[in-house]
Design a protein around this motif. Structure first.
Motif, PDB file in Angstrom:
ATOM      1  N   SER A  55       0.512  -3.067  65.231  1.00 37.71           N
ATOM      2  CA  SER A  55      -0.909  -3.401  65.302  1.00 37.71           C
ATOM      3  C   SER A  55      -1.104  -4.791  64.722  1.00 37.71           C
ATOM      4  O   SER A  55      -0.194  -5.361  64.123  1.00 37.71           O
ATOM      5  CB  SER A  55      -1.743  -2.373  64.524  1.00 37.71           C
ATOM      6  OG  SER A  55      -1.342  -2.337  63.173  1.00 37.71           O
ATOM      7  N   SER A  56      -2.291  -5.333  64.923  1.00 36.99           N
ATOM      8  CA  SER A  56      -2.551  -6.676  64.419  1.00 36.99           C
ATOM      9  C   SER A  56      -2.430  -6.707  62.900  1.00 36.99           C
ATOM     10  O   SER A  56      -2.839  -5.791  62.203  1.00 36.99           O
ATOM     11  CB  SER A  56      -3.945  -7.137  64.845  1.00 36.99           C
ATOM     12  OG  SER A  56      -4.927  -6.274  64.323  1.00 36.99           O
ATOM     13  N   THR A  57      -1.847  -7.788  62.399  1.00 37.18           N
ATOM     14  CA  THR A  57      -1.561  -7.914  60.972  1.00 37.18           C
ATOM     15  C   THR A  57      -2.032  -9.263  60.477  1.00 37.18           C
ATOM     16  O   THR A  57      -1.738 -10.291  61.096  1.00 37.18           O
ATOM     17  CB  THR A  57      -0.055  -7.771  60.709  1.00 37.18           C
ATOM     18  OG1 THR A  57       0.416  -6.547  61.278  1.00 37.18           O
ATOM     19  CG2 THR A  57       0.229  -7.782  59.211  1.00 37.18           C
ATOM     20  N   ASP A  58      -2.755  -9.268  59.380  1.00 29.54           N
ATOM     21  CA  ASP A  58      -3.159 -10.511  58.734  1.00 29.54           C
ATOM     22  C   ASP A  58      -2.073 -10.961  57.770  1.00 29.54           C
ATOM     23  O   ASP A  58      -1.581 -10.164  56.962  1.00 29.54           O
ATOM     24  CB  ASP A  58      -4.465 -10.318  57.954  1.00 29.54           C
ATOM     25  CG  ASP A  58      -5.681 -10.448  58.858  1.00 29.54           C
ATOM     26  OD1 ASP A  58      -5.494 -10.712  60.049  1.00 29.54           O
ATOM     27  OD2 ASP A  58      -6.802 -10.262  58.366  1.00 29.54           O
ATOM     28  N   VAL A  59      -1.702 -12.230  57.859  1.00 28.78           N
ATOM     29  CA  VAL A  59      -0.769 -12.804  56.885  1.00 28.78           C
ATOM     30  C   VAL A  59      -1.401 -14.058  56.299  1.00 28.78           C
ATOM     31  O   VAL A  59      -2.214 -14.715  56.937  1.00 28.78           O
ATOM     32  CB  VAL A  59       0.594 -13.132  57.525  1.00 28.78           C
ATOM     33  CG1 VAL A  59       1.267 -11.872  58.027  1.00 28.78           C
ATOM     34  CG2 VAL A  59       0.448 -14.141  58.655  1.00 28.78           C
ATOM     35  N   VAL A  60      -1.027 -14.364  55.076  1.00 24.18           N
ATOM     36  CA  VAL A  60      -1.560 -15.526  54.368  1.00 24.18           C
ATOM     37  C   VAL A  60      -0.499 -16.614  54.336  1.00 24.18           C
ATOM     38  O   VAL A  60       0.651 -16.362  53.980  1.00 24.18           O
ATOM     39  CB  VAL A  60      -1.982 -15.158  52.932  1.00 24.18           C
ATOM     40  CG1 VAL A  60      -2.446 -16.392  52.174  1.00 24.18           C
ATOM     41  CG2 VAL A  60      -3.073 -14.108  52.948  1.00 24.18           C
ATOM     42  N   LEU A  61      -0.891 -17.829  54.718  1.00 29.72           N
ATOM     43  CA  LEU A  61      -0.005 -18.985  54.643  1.00 29.72           C
ATOM     44  C   LEU A  61      -0.547 -19.926  53.577  1.00 29.72           C
ATOM     45  O   LEU A  61      -1.445 -20.725  53.830  1.00 29.72           O
ATOM     46  CB  LEU A  61       0.067 -19.698  55.994  1.00 29.72           C
ATOM     47  CG  LEU A  61       0.861 -18.992  57.100  1.00 29.72           C
ATOM     48  CD1 LEU A  61       0.845 -19.815  58.378  1.00 29.72           C
ATOM     49  CD2 LEU A  61       2.296 -18.736  56.671  1.00 29.72           C
ATOM     50  N   SER A  62      -0.015 -19.800  52.380  1.00 28.42           N
ATOM     51  CA  SER A  62      -0.480 -20.604  51.256  1.00 28.42           C
ATOM     52  C   SER A  62       0.711 -21.240  50.561  1.00 28.42           C
ATOM     53  O   SER A  62       1.615 -20.537  50.101  1.00 28.42           O
ATOM     54  CB  SER A  62      -1.259 -19.734  50.260  1.00 28.42           C
ATOM     55  OG  SER A  62      -1.562 -20.465  49.087  1.00 28.42           O
ATOM     56  N   ALA A  63       0.712 -22.554  50.500  1.00 29.79           N
ATOM     57  CA  ALA A  63       1.800 -23.264  49.829  1.00 29.79           C
ATOM     58  C   ALA A  63       1.837 -22.966  48.343  1.00 29.79           C
ATOM     59  O   ALA A  63       2.885 -23.107  47.702  1.00 29.79           O
ATOM     60  CB  ALA A  63       1.664 -24.769  50.066  1.00 29.79           C
ATOM     61  N   ASP A  64       0.714 -22.524  47.770  1.00 26.89           N
ATOM     62  CA  ASP A  64       0.665 -22.216  46.339  1.00 26.89           C
ATOM     63  C   ASP A  64       1.392 -20.922  46.005  1.00 26.89           C
ATOM     64  O   ASP A  64       1.884 -20.756  44.888  1.00 26.89           O
ATOM     65  CB  ASP A  64      -0.788 -22.102  45.870  1.00 26.89           C
ATOM     66  CG  ASP A  64      -1.524 -23.429  45.944  1.00 26.89           C
ATOM     67  OD1 ASP A  64      -0.847 -24.464  45.826  1.00 26.89           O
ATOM     68  OD2 ASP A  64      -2.746 -23.427  46.131  1.00 26.89           O
ATOM     69  N   HIS A  65       1.449 -19.984  46.953  1.00 31.29           N
ATOM     70  CA  HIS A  65       2.006 -18.671  46.661  1.00 31.29           C
ATOM     71  C   HIS A  65       3.187 -18.300  47.541  1.00 31.29           C
ATOM     72  O   HIS A  65       3.682 -17.179  47.465  1.00 31.29           O
ATOM     73  CB  HIS A  65       0.914 -17.605  46.825  1.00 31.29           C
ATOM     74  CG  HIS A  65      -0.339 -17.915  46.081  1.00 31.29           C
ATOM     75  ND1 HIS A  65      -1.492 -18.377  46.696  1.00 31.29           N
ATOM     76  CD2 HIS A  65      -0.625 -17.868  44.757  1.00 31.29           C
ATOM     77  CE1 HIS A  65      -2.422 -18.594  45.780  1.00 31.29           C
ATOM     78  NE2 HIS A  65      -1.938 -18.296  44.607  1.00 31.29           N
TER      79      HIS A  65
END
Length: 606
Positions: A284-294
């Motif tokens: 199913s659709s999945t949200d991912v975070v792209l953050s250089a800080d983490h």
């Protein structure tokens, strides 16, 4: 000159001012985006912020043991909601922080509503923008243009596409809407206040919108002179305001660096990416975070090309497999202790591997399915080479086997590049696409007025939007001056073309060398700057791209003593840019004939 650090400092001060104890953070939609991009939810939990609420959304229980940190934009709507909240306070105390300048009238309105004296303080913290990287910010504005299309304008645009008149004949019809100009002025002013800069202002002379924004910022500085009374420097900072219309090419090109590619093919909204259900990495659709800080992998690879990403993702997986094997045998107390100590890092690495393997897998699938390597080669030839015959044949070939969005790329680039070429054959290309695409007829049938072929209106609009400045939209260049970069890495990626550089690169190169023409980029008012600028804020009306963010990143890295921050009304990919052109030039035109990318609602990172 670090916008991420500036926003984080404001949020930390809010939390520290509230003192020890449990706290709730009350936000609106826009400040939620500001906070979510700057901090992960877990980081705020460590600072005793246990509850996150939207002002005016739903009912909330009374919790008098909590202190409320209210971080809001100073709009009339927000102040009205806050007044209603203060008339029946649900929390023990309220600390109110506005993201921009608050008028005396609104202060008086809040004071009159605070009959129970629940408000402890009201402050202005100028975080009225979304800081995506230390050098990069956006105002997240959906659109900024109000258009009145004249019949003369429409006729001239059609004649330009047919090659019977010059694009310099076009009268630009775009103008700021009142609300958008106010939002852009406040947002850009907040950037300057948060960075503690009172700049000299330059703008691109050919853009009325850039001049209007420059005047708005200047008026704000004059009106609130005390706020801008910062320590003087030997060389004053510079604000340069540009217009997206002067480089309509960069948003139309496929991108091949990791961050820009993800935004082009999947869409990044407030550092979040939604992997679609069709992805092999998720059911199913999945949200991912792209953050250089983490995310260390993303921080180290966000500006690398797709071939290098393939190599690095393999190295990451190999390292993860080695760590997994080391945890398989726990034969002693010391082994168990070592496992417990390293488990948080191991779990973080596991999440990074799953996320990036999923993203790279989906990007690779899209590249293969849409034939983007061949299409990108033709795009680069259109943007950088000077062989019309080869370009025409390449576009014809790709139009016969490309999707609607890719066809829009090619047709718009050809229209911009060869609108005045004596052998230009845009009408022939439109005929090719019309014959090959069943979608065009379907789209025309769905349109209520059934007016014009979709792609014909699209190229007419793009020429009207980006081709009416006079001079060459894409200058002729010697192909020998470009070197094709062949990269090997992920299976299926044999060569990636990165010849094109955004027009912003040349503009900033001329600026830092002190060679930027004053006739083209005049100063606002009588103040001028004869020395080479060191602290530069660049703002692009109509939106910026991640390709331009990369250009500024590289310039900061390779030019000692120069610090540049780039921002715009929004961050574009091809789809959002064409939709912006549509709203600006022809609001009645139907949207891009592909599924719309879902926009992620602002929320805090986990």
């Amino acid at each position: 000159m670090n916008v991420v650090a500036a926003v984080k400092a404001y949020i930390i001060r809010m939390v520290e001012d509230a003192g020890p104890g449990m706290k709730v953070l009350l936000m609106d939609k826009e400040t939620t985006a500001v906070v979510s991009v700057a901090f992960a939810q877990s980081e705020l939990l460590q600072k005793e912020v246990y509850l996150f609420e939207h002002l005016g959304v739903g009912s909330r229980d009374s919790m008098q043991h909590l202190r409320a940190i209210c971080f809001l934009r100073p709009t009339q709507e927000n102040i009205d909601l806050l007044c209603r909240e203060l008339q029946h306070p649900k929390y023990g105390a309220y600390l109110i922080y506005l993201s921009n300048v608050l008028s005396q009238q609104l202060v008086k309105q809040l004071a009159e509503a605070d009959e129970q004296e629940a408000v402890r303080e009201i402050k202005e913290f100028y975080a009225d923008y979304v800081a995506l990287s230390p050098h990069f910010f956006t105002l997240n504005m959906d659109t900024c243009t109000q258009v009145i299309m004249s019949s003369k304008f429409k006729l001239l645009s059609v004649l330009v596409c047919l090659g019977t008149t010059s694009p310099s004949s076009i009268i630009q019809a775009g103008n700021w809407s009142r609300e958008a100009l106010s939002r852009a002025t406040l947002g850009l002013t907040a950037v300057l206040l948060s960075l503690k800069k009172c700049p000299v202002i330059r703008y691109i002379q050919s853009s009325t919108m850039a001049e209007q924004l420059a005047q708005g910022v200047k008026q704000m500085i004059s009106k609130d002179a005390a706020l801008f009374d910062f320590r003087k420097t030997d060389i004053p900072p510079l604000l340069l305001i540009l217009d997206r219309r002067d480089d309509a090419v960069t948003p139309l090109l496929n991108q091949w660096t990791y961050q820009a590619m993800v935004h082009e093919l999947l869409g990044i909204q407030n550092k979040r990416v939604e992997l679609p259900p069709a992805s092999d990495s998720a059911r199913s659709s999945t949200d991912v975070v792209l953050s250089a800080d983490h995310d260390d992998f993303f921080a180290n690879n966000m500006y690398l090309n797709f071939g290098e990403i393939g190599t690095n993702i393999k190295q990451l997986m190999d390292e993860f497999q080695q760590r997994s094997k080391s945890h398989e045998k726990l034969e002693s107390i010391s082994d168990m202790k070592a496992f417990v100590e390293t488990y948080p890092a191991f779990r973080k690495m596991s999440g990074a591997v799953a996320k990036h393997v999923g993203l790279v897998g989906e990007l690779s699938r899209i590249v293969a399915a849409r034939n983007l390597l061949e299409i990108s080669a033709v795009e680069q030839e259109l943007a950088c080479q000077n062989d019309h015959t080869a370009a025409l044949q390449g576009v014809k070939r790709m139009l016969r086997k490309s999707g609607d969005l890719e066809a829009a790329h090619l047709l718009c680039l050809y229209a911009l590049r060869y609108q005045r070429h004596p052998s230009g054959d845009l009408s022939g290309l439109l005929d090719v696409r019309r014959a090959e695409s069943q979608g065009a007829a379907r789209i025309a049938g769905d349109h209520p007025s059934g007016q014009c072929d979709y792609f014909k209106k699209l190229v007419t609009n793009i020429v009207g939007y980006g081709g009416g400045r006079g001079g060459e939209v894409l200058p002729n260049k010697d192909p020998i001056s470009f070197t094709k970069q062949f990269l090997k890495g992920l299976k299926g990626v044999e060569n990636i073309y990165t010849q094109h550089q955004p027009a912003l690169s040349d503009t900033l190169d001329q600026l830092v060398k002190g060679k930027l023409r004053e006739s083209t980029y005049p100063f606002l008012g009588s103040t001028t700057l004869r020395e080479r600028p060191q602290d530069i804020v660049v703002f692009v009306v109509g939106g910026v791209t991640y390709a331009e963010s990369l250009a500024v990143y590289n310039l900061n890295r390779t030019t000692p003593g120069v610090r540049i921050v780039l921002g715009g009304t929004t961050v574009h990919n091809t789809r959002s840019f064409l939709e912006e052109v549509q709203r600006c030039m022809s609001p009645d035109l139907v949207s891009i004939p592909l599924k719309n990318q879902q926009r992620n609602r602002p929320r805090l990172q986990r």
